[in-house]
Design a protein around this motif. Structure first.
Motif, short mmCIF file in Angstrom:
data_model
loop_
_atom_site.label_atom_id
_atom_site.label_comp_id
_atom_site.label_asym_id
_atom_site.label_seq_id
_atom_site.Cartn_x
_atom_site.Cartn_y
_atom_site.Cartn_z
N UNK A 44 -11.45 43.60 65.84
CA UNK A 44 -11.02 42.80 64.68
C UNK A 44 -12.30 42.51 64.24
N UNK A 45 -12.59 43.18 62.86
CA UNK A 45 -13.80 42.51 62.37
C UNK A 45 -13.59 41.61 61.36
N UNK A 46 -14.27 40.60 61.42
CA UNK A 46 -14.24 39.21 60.62
C UNK A 46 -15.30 39.05 59.73
N UNK A 47 -15.07 39.09 58.52
CA UNK A 47 -16.25 38.40 57.57
C UNK A 47 -16.27 37.00 57.48
N UNK A 48 -17.44 36.22 58.07
CA UNK A 48 -17.70 34.65 57.59
C UNK A 48 -18.10 34.49 56.25
N UNK A 49 -17.00 34.40 55.53
CA UNK A 49 -17.28 34.63 53.95
C UNK A 49 -17.36 32.98 53.45
N UNK A 106 -18.45 28.07 54.48
CA UNK A 106 -18.06 29.35 54.83
C UNK A 106 -16.78 29.40 55.83
N UNK A 107 -15.86 30.47 55.80
CA UNK A 107 -14.67 30.28 56.65
C UNK A 107 -14.62 31.63 57.07
N UNK A 108 -13.78 32.00 58.19
CA UNK A 108 -13.17 33.44 58.37
C UNK A 108 -12.24 33.76 56.92
N UNK A 109 -12.78 34.85 56.40
CA UNK A 109 -11.85 35.48 55.37
C UNK A 109 -10.64 35.59 55.56
N UNK A 110 -9.59 35.05 54.50
CA UNK A 110 -8.31 35.05 54.66
C UNK A 110 -7.62 36.27 55.44
N UNK A 111 -8.05 37.39 54.67
CA UNK A 111 -6.85 38.63 55.17
C UNK A 111 -7.55 38.87 56.47
N UNK A 112 -8.64 38.62 56.98
CA UNK A 112 -9.22 38.90 58.22
C UNK A 112 -8.42 38.17 59.24
N UNK A 125 -12.45 37.57 51.03
CA UNK A 125 -12.10 36.78 49.84
C UNK A 125 -12.94 36.43 48.69
N UNK A 126 -14.63 36.55 49.32
CA UNK A 126 -15.52 36.31 48.47
C UNK A 126 -15.95 37.33 47.69
N UNK A 127 -15.87 38.55 48.28
CA UNK A 127 -16.40 39.86 47.47
C UNK A 127 -15.29 40.65 46.80
N UNK A 128 -14.11 40.74 47.64
CA UNK A 128 -12.98 41.56 47.33
C UNK A 128 -13.30 42.86 47.01
N UNK A 129 -13.94 43.77 47.69
CA UNK A 129 -14.50 44.90 47.15
C UNK A 129 -13.81 46.12 48.02
N UNK A 130 -13.30 45.57 49.42
CA UNK A 130 -12.70 46.29 50.27
C UNK A 130 -13.29 47.61 50.72
N UNK A 131 -14.64 47.50 50.82
CA UNK A 131 -15.16 48.81 51.18
C UNK A 131 -15.87 48.93 52.54
N UNK A 132 -16.02 47.76 53.37
CA UNK A 132 -16.23 47.95 54.72
C UNK A 132 -15.48 48.41 55.63
N UNK A 133 -14.09 48.18 55.54
CA UNK A 133 -13.23 49.03 56.35
C UNK A 133 -13.26 50.48 56.44
N UNK A 193 -16.28 36.29 43.95
CA UNK A 193 -15.96 34.85 44.44
C UNK A 193 -14.78 34.34 43.80
N UNK A 194 -13.60 35.20 43.93
CA UNK A 194 -12.40 34.76 43.55
C UNK A 194 -12.32 34.37 42.10
N UNK A 195 -13.11 34.98 41.17
CA UNK A 195 -12.92 34.72 39.62
C UNK A 195 -13.89 33.81 39.35
N UNK A 196 -14.83 33.15 40.19
CA UNK A 196 -15.73 32.28 39.73
C UNK A 196 -17.05 32.71 39.54
N UNK A 197 -17.24 34.09 39.65
CA UNK A 197 -18.68 34.67 39.21
C UNK A 197 -18.45 36.06 38.64
N UNK A 198 -19.45 36.42 37.94
CA UNK A 198 -19.57 37.88 37.47
C UNK A 198 -21.09 38.24 38.04
N UNK A 199 -20.96 39.19 38.77
CA UNK A 199 -22.06 39.91 39.54
C UNK A 199 -22.54 41.05 38.71
#
Lengths: 321, 262, 417
Positions: free
Chosen positions: B6-11, B33-39, B122-130, A135-141
């Motif tokens: 284009x794969x979008x995440x409703x993040x 929620x919103x469309x994730x920025x990089x998407x 933007x919410x998870x920032x793990x870059x896995x799904x791609x 969450x952009x730095x807001x949380x630790x999971x």
């Protein structure tokens, strides 16, 4: 039933050595072996270095196919080796390449991956738990795995580098079929020294009213260049003293660096508003009652003209190592 | 005339997350929620390719909540069609499940030339799904792309890495993940928004895309807790007998913080 | 009753306008615009035009988007939020959208092609030239005349305190000008007035130097003198002798935009003030904890929400008036609401909006103390800008109360014609 191995891999040697120290801890906890995976082209020195660092085995493949660090060759070796060895845990260095490799590998092995994990624990079941920022730095999971191998990527400087220890590890040359890359690397350009704006700077050194002469900013420039940062000033220095055309603050530039160092900055609220997203706020001020001390992580009550030169020397020493 | 998905995440809009001050638990369910920025960068790039080469842009998302307004926004930005796989089971889906779901949806859509994703959400920032999606579909992937040029069925892309940038050529079909440097996502005009109401937003359930049990049954990982990190400033006084000692103590503290190497 | 749910289209439109303003009407840009003064930056006008917010209510077949007034009011609110000096709202919501829409209702195809459509595209400026040296409020008492000569009208007169004359001069454009075209009828002085569109570069039009305004600096306030200006009959707006009624309709549209944009400006002032009063401590306690300040904040907020509801209802009435039976009709034939009923609501939002935004700016400055008095914040620029509406742009504040009084008490109580 004994646990499978703990694997460590990164194309970046420093990162590999850092992960080896944590890898060792996890392997010991699971009473299993720690193996380093070394795949690359002309990596003899790196392999020898890794083999000295308290690791049980080193799996090696030194082959031109890895030269451009494309995913498919790495992926195919990892897949084959995983099928043979059923590792418990795979730690991959979190570089951009590493994150991509880890995700593809996790998909191919139909298993779980935690990216950018900064802390690990082994639970009662002997399974890995990993912590990461969300969450952009807001949380630790806190995340547990439901499958094996348990894959995680680890960011640089999360763990201390392993120390050389013990006997030289067995180096096992791999005889595995390697997939050809599906892309062509046409050109590799070294990174430009990009013109980073202060709003995006990783380090910001800011001078305030405690600075007596504009020329004194030279020492901030020197400090900034050691840390790879930008120099800014507070509004009074820009607007009143007319030393600069820009300033850091609510109505000026808002910064969010990893380190902010305020030098002779008292901490007027408009300035604080411009720096509050900094990860670590350090402040040096003669006045023990400066408001900035309320919102700082590290406080030095002192004379910037003595502390900053001393800080420059101390950093030169520390970063040389 | 490429078909680009284009794969979008409703993040989760991370700037709007509130924290329960007593328990330090994040109030995620309440956050908008919103469309994730990089998407959005990915979508913008897809539209730019379409403007130059013709073809079709399809926006796709897997979501538990109804994302039709976000998809309408994607249509206003230039997508021709938008599809959401909407199912409450997706609430607890991990990246493995999401990539399986997207892959099935893409198989139902049919052929494609390029899949574009953001470098990470933007919410998870793990870059896995791609990359996972590329693996499931059996196509190559290039991540962290900052420039794309298409000629026939060959893409030439620039990839920005930490220490260098690579120029890479790859043939379609291919999946790319893009960085925010690649473009500036357009603000749709009001006329674009009016026109978007005439375009299609399709909603498919998991049953519609025939996702078999095992693909979505068991997540590969489980999030057991999410709490706010302690954000209070430390207010640690660094002292010493001399400026030298103070400076050395400060450097030690900063190294410990992990903000300087050492 | 009333359904305030935003449609998906409205949500996306408001979001798009907000995103555009985040990028282009930044606090720094707005401060720069106010410091520098007119002419209004062309790049912003062109951006607003391509976005589609200028004269959005003009029908699509005439180059607009055919938006309803509710949506346009929501847009005006966003514009007022991002430029609380109200220069943008004054020039492009009140004047160009409010009056431009009305010009389009009564103009010929020639004027539409030459001026209205280019203004919608951000290429030219169209405005209202109502006020004269003898005063603004007494529209029926104005002295500009027009006499017919063949296919032309010859106009003579002077207009003062007119918004956008520098912009019109620079970019091209023109003004709605009322002129007396028949004798004054003492019991009905509002008759025999005809409306015209006068191009700013028409021969005989002399643009007066702009005034040094106190606020909304980015848009000019000037004037022009007309000496035997020859205007073709196809530049007449609507029917001969009906100009006064059309003018009241124009004011209605402009004033709705003012109410909406002042609601936005008020919201902006509060949003800028709240983080500060939560942080700033005096006597060891944040300003926001002091009841005196909390109470003032609560009152401003309540009044702002009340204003927003009034604006929405007024816009809703405007939409019904213009879309009666699916067709834009003549105002006088509107069935559901009498024009004077709508005028009352228009006057309510026109009176309320500027005074509320003014009060919000004043309160914010007082909460902040000396810091709020500086140009580091936009409060003082908002105060100076909104004051232009308070002193009477688009209608004197007391006139609004007279309009409301007339509706409550009856025409016979209006103190003067």
């Amino acid at each position: 039933m004994s646990a499978g191995e703990v694997w460590v891999f990164s194309e970046n040697l420093d990162l590999a050595l850092e992960m080896l120290s944590e890898g060792r801890r996890l392997a010991d906890r699971l009473q299993t072996e720690l193996s380093a995976i070394t795949l690359g082209c002309n990596i003899k020195e790196q392999v020898e270095e890794i083999a000295k660092h308290n690791v049980d085995k080193v799996y090696l493949m030194d082959n031109p196919v890895f030269k451009s660090l494309q995913t498919e060759p790495y992926l195919s070796v990892f897949t084959e080796l995983a099928a043979r060895r059923s590792p418990e845990i795979i730690l991959i260095g979190s570089t951009k390449r590493g994150r991509e490799l880890a995700a593809r590998l996790a998909a191919r092995l139909k298993t779980g991956l935690v990216q950018d994990a900064f802390k690990f624990e082994i639970d009662e079941r002997g399974m890995l738990t990993a912590a990461r920022i969300v969450y952009g730095g807001n949380g630790v999971a806190l995340i547990t795995y439901q499958s094996k191998p348990q894959i995680a990527t680890v960011p640089p400087r999360t763990f201390e580098k392993a120390k050389p220890f013990g006997k030289q590890a067995d180096i096992i040359s791999l005889d595995v079929k390697v997939d050809e890359p599906k892309t062509t690397v046409v050109e590799v350009r070294p990174a430009e020294v990009a013109k980073v704006r202060i709003e995006e700077a990783r380090v910001v050194i800011c001078g305030g009213r405690g600075v007596t002469k504009k020329e004194d900013f030279k020492m901030f420039e020197e400090l900034a260049s050691i840390l790879g940062g930008h120099v800014g000033a507070t509004r009074p220095l820009a607007e009143d003293r007319k030393w600069f055309s820009e300033w850091v603050g609510l109505s000026g530039k808002k910064v969010k660096p990893e380190i902010y160092i305020g030098c002779g900055v008292s901490g007027m609220i408009q300035h604080i508003a411009g720096i509050r997203d900094s990860k670590v706020i350090v402040t040096i001020n003669k006045d023990p009652n400066a408001p900035i001390f309320e919102v700082a992580d590290y406080i030095v009550v002192g004379d910037i003209y003595q502390i900053i030169p001393a800080l420059i020397e101390a950093l030169k020493g520390a970063l040389k190592k | 005339m490429p078909r680009i998905i284009v794969c979008l995440k409703y993040a989760i809009d991370v700037s709007q997350i509130k924290v329960d001050s007593a328990t330090r638990k994040l109030l995620i369910a309440d956050a908008p929620r919103k469309i994730s920025d990089f998407d959005k960068n990915a979508l913008e790039e897809a539209v730019k390719i379409k403007v130059k080469h013709g073809g079709e842009v399809i926006a796709l998302t897997a979501t538990a909540e109804n994302a039709s307004t976000a998809l309408r926004e994607a249509l206003a930005m230039g997508a021709d069609k938008a599809i959401q796989i909407q199912d409450p089971n997706i609430q607890n889906a991990d990246t493995m499940m999401v990539s399986n779901i997207l892959a099935e949806a893409i198989r139902k859509i049919g052929s494609f030339d390029i899949i574009l994703c953001g470098e990470a959400s933007i919410d998870s920032y793990s870059g896995q799904v791609g990359p996972r999606l590329a693996e499931v579909l059996g196509i190559p992937a290039v991540t962290y792309v900052s420039k794309v040029t298409l000629e026939g069925n060959t893409l030439t892309v620039e990839r920005s890495l930490e220490d260098c940038s690579e120029v890479i050529m790859v043939k379609t079909p291919v999946l790319l993940t893009v960085t925010k440097e690649i473009n500036v996502p357009r603000v749709p005009t009001l006329m674009d928004i009016i026109k978007a109401s005439k375009k299609e937003v399709l909603t498919w359930t998991l049953a519609d895309i025939d996702v078999k049990g095992e693909k979505i049954a068991t997540p590969s990982i489980k999030v057991v807790d999410v709490s706010a990190p302690k954000i209070e400033r430390k207010r640690i006084k660094i002292s010493g007998e001399s400026p030298k000692e103070i400076a050395e103590n400060l450097v030690k503290a900063l190294i410990q913080e992990g903000v300087i190497g050492g | 009753m009333y359904d305030f749910t935003e449609t998906e289209e409205q949500k996306l439109m408001v979001k798009a306008v907000k995103e555009w303003c985040e990028r282009h009407l930044t606090p720094e840009r707005v401060r720069e615009m106010d410091d520098k003064g007119h002419p209004y930056p062309k790049d912003i006008v062109e951006g607003l035009a391509s976005l589609g917010v200028i004269m959005g209510t003009v029908p699509q077949e005439h180059g607009g988007l055919g938006l309803d007034w509710k949506t346009q009011a929501l847009i005006a609110e966003v514009i007022g939020y991002y430029d609380p000096t109200v220069a943008t709202a004054a020039g492009f919501m009140a004047v160009e959208t409010g009056w431009g829409f009305t010009i389009n209702r009564y103009c010929s195809e020639v004027v539409r092609e030459k001026y209205v459509k280019p203004a919608i595209r951000g290429e030219k400026f169209v405005g209202i030239g109502a006020t004269e040296p003898i005063g603004g409020s007494d529209v029926a008492g104005h002295r500009t005349t027009a006499r017919k000569e063949g296919d032309y009208w010859i106009l003579n007169g002077e207009k003062t305190f007119i918004s956008g004359t520098e912009e019109a001069k620079l970019w091209g454009g023109g003004y709605w000008v009322n002129a007396r075209t028949g004798p004054v009828i003492p019991e009905a002085p509002h008759r025999n007035i005809t409306a015209f569109f006068v191009p700013i570069d028409a021969e005989g039009v002399e643009v007066i130097e702009p005034y040094r305004d106190a606020g909304r600096m980015a848009i000019s306030t000037g004037g022009f003198v007309m000496k035997d200006v020859k205007i073709p009959d196809e530049y007449r707006l609507g029917e001969v002798g009906k100009g006064f009624y059309y003018t009241m309709e124009g004011f209605d549209n402009a004033r709705l935009m003012i109410g909406a944009s002042c609601a936005g400006a008020t919201r902006r002032i509060l949003d800028d003030a709240i983080p500060y009063i939560k942080e700033r401590k005096v006597f060891g306690m944040p300003l926001a904890k002091y009841e005196a300040i909390q109470f003032e904040l609560a009152e401003l907020y309540m009044e702002m929400e009340a204003l927003k509801l009034m604006v929405m209802k007024t816009a809703w009435m405007q939409d019904i008036r213009y879309k009666e039976e699916g067709l834009p009709v003549k105002v006088s034939e509107a069935k559901t609401f009498k024009p004077t009923e709508i005028a009352k609501w228009i006057s309510m939002v026109k009176w309320k909006g500027p005074f509320l935004a003014l009060k919000a700016a004043e309160k914010a400055m007082i909460w902040f103390g000396a810091a709020g008095y500086t140009k580091e914040y936009l409060f003082e620029a908002a105060w100076r800008g909104v004051m232009s509406y308070v002193v009477g742009a688009e209608g004197g504040q007391n006139i609004q109360k007279i309009v409301i009084g007339r509706e409550l008490l009856g025409k016979e109580y209006v103190p003067y014609k």
